[in-house]
Scaffold this active site. Sequence first.
Site, mmCIF file in Angstrom:
data_model
loop_
_atom_site.group_PDB
_atom_site.id
_atom_site.type_symbol
_atom_site.label_atom_id
_atom_site.label_comp_id
_atom_site.label_asym_id
_atom_site.label_seq_id
_atom_site.Cartn_x
_atom_site.Cartn_y
_atom_site.Cartn_z
ATOM 1 N N ARG A 102 0.891 -1.170 0.000
ATOM 2 C CA ARG A 102 0.000 0.000 0.000
ATOM 3 C C ARG A 102 0.917 1.205 0.000
ATOM 4 O O ARG A 102 1.635 1.448 0.984
ATOM 5 C CB ARG A 102 -0.904 0.005 1.229
ATOM 6 C CG ARG A 102 -1.610 1.347 1.410
ATOM 7 C CD ARG A 102 -2.669 1.321 2.469
ATOM 8 N NE ARG A 102 -3.792 0.497 2.053
ATOM 9 C CZ ARG A 102 -4.990 0.518 2.642
ATOM 10 N NH1 ARG A 102 -5.218 1.303 3.678
ATOM 11 N NH2 ARG A 102 -5.964 -0.260 2.204
ATOM 12 N N CYS A 268 -16.641 0.687 0.926
ATOM 13 C CA CYS A 268 -15.413 -0.091 1.133
ATOM 14 C C CYS A 268 -14.922 0.004 2.569
ATOM 15 O O CYS A 268 -14.178 -0.855 3.025
ATOM 16 C CB CYS A 268 -14.338 0.389 0.166
ATOM 17 S SG CYS A 268 -14.059 2.176 0.268
ATOM 18 N N ARG A 296 -13.031 -9.488 1.680
ATOM 19 C CA ARG A 296 -11.623 -9.142 1.447
ATOM 20 C C ARG A 296 -10.739 -10.341 1.802
ATOM 21 O O ARG A 296 -9.810 -10.674 1.070
ATOM 22 C CB ARG A 296 -11.209 -7.928 2.307
ATOM 23 C CG ARG A 296 -11.812 -6.595 1.906
ATOM 24 C CD ARG A 296 -11.376 -6.123 0.518
ATOM 25 N NE ARG A 296 -9.945 -6.026 0.360
ATOM 26 C CZ ARG A 296 -9.194 -4.972 0.723
ATOM 27 N NH1 ARG A 296 -9.778 -3.907 1.232
ATOM 28 N NH2 ARG A 296 -7.887 -4.964 0.529
HETATM 29 N N1 CP Z 1 -11.165 -0.755 2.375
HETATM 30 C C1 CP Z 1 -9.901 -0.738 2.824
HETATM 31 O O1 CP Z 1 -8.934 -0.874 2.063
HETATM 32 O O2 CP Z 1 -9.778 -0.641 4.172
HETATM 33 P P1 CP Z 1 -8.403 -0.421 4.953
HETATM 34 O O3 CP Z 1 -7.905 0.958 4.645
HETATM 35 O O4 CP Z 1 -8.773 -0.596 6.399
HETATM 36 O O5 CP Z 1 -7.418 -1.461 4.493
#
Ligand code: CP
Length: 341
Positions: A102, A268, A296
């Site tokens: 990320r 989300c 997820r």
């Molecule tokens: N929807 C999502 O990616 O949540 P997080 O930021 O908690 O990973």
Amino acid sequence: MRHFLDTQDFSKPELLAMIELAKLLKEADRQRCLPPLLAGASLGMIFEEPSTRTRISFEVAMTKLGGHAIYLKPGEIHLGVRENIKDTSKVISRMVDAIEARTLKHETVMALAQHATVAVINGLTDYNHPTQVLCDVMTMIEHKPAEKRLEDLKVTFIGDATNVCSSLLMICTQLGMHFTHCAPKRYQSPKAWQDIAKANCALSGGTMTISDDPKTAISDADFVYTDLWWWVGQEAEIPDRQAAFMPDYQVNEALFAKAPSHAKMMHCLPASRGVEATDGVLDHHRSIIYDQSENRLHMEKAILVTFIAPRLKRPEPEQKEWHAGQIAAFLSQPILAGDMS
Ligand code: CP
């Protein structure tokens, strides 16, 4: 080497196959019958931003499949600071079987992938969130009206052109679905995204609509989706954004009532309750936000198996026995001098 950076890099059959695998793994997991498909495998998880769902789902998915995940929290490793991304990527690739990342900038995950010798999985960037939307389509398939095909489904996203919006626009139009982005003009999907979506529609038979009228946009939706109106780094824009979106674009009980009576509410998460959506819709009996979150986990399992399992070496028993013998013979003599007891 294939990476999971953008759903655009995959064909419709490939995306649907990953969803089918996720459904199989979900069922096996529910029966406690999940095979250890990733036994002995490791996943490096790089996070430049905090995460609840992405971090937990990837880590638990690896554990459940017999593997192991290493959480590398923001600031914990050299990533373009004190070491260039090429070196970091090449080094991590020598130690793990896949990298989930990320990153604040999409260019960072692209650079990681450019130099990695294992698969890199995009866990959200400023541009897109492909693992989220693959999971969302899985959730839509589970919750769609029985008489509708995937290609009949209409998804209305109300709100800012976020990374999730971008990925939903892409995947829905790739799969032949019907996607509407409804937002004030200034916050609508940019032309570059629309151009990709139009090309998708030409191939898939899907449609893309851009609207600034929430009541019309929601009126024939099977799924109503929203996301945050601002994110970390956009604090200075909050007053402008609040003024642009509130009250017309908030998904509240009055707006949700304009959707068909079978329409499901999606988000989300994380949500700013009372901002882009109210408690009344997020906790509505037709809200599927927690099913999305749970999926997820199942979707990450499918993605990890798709990218890691084919590359795992599966030695013959004789080969394993030979190595065990070599090591045992070596260890029959002490390595260190002195009393080790
Ligand atoms: N929807 C999502 O990616 O949540 P997080 O930021 O908690 O990973």
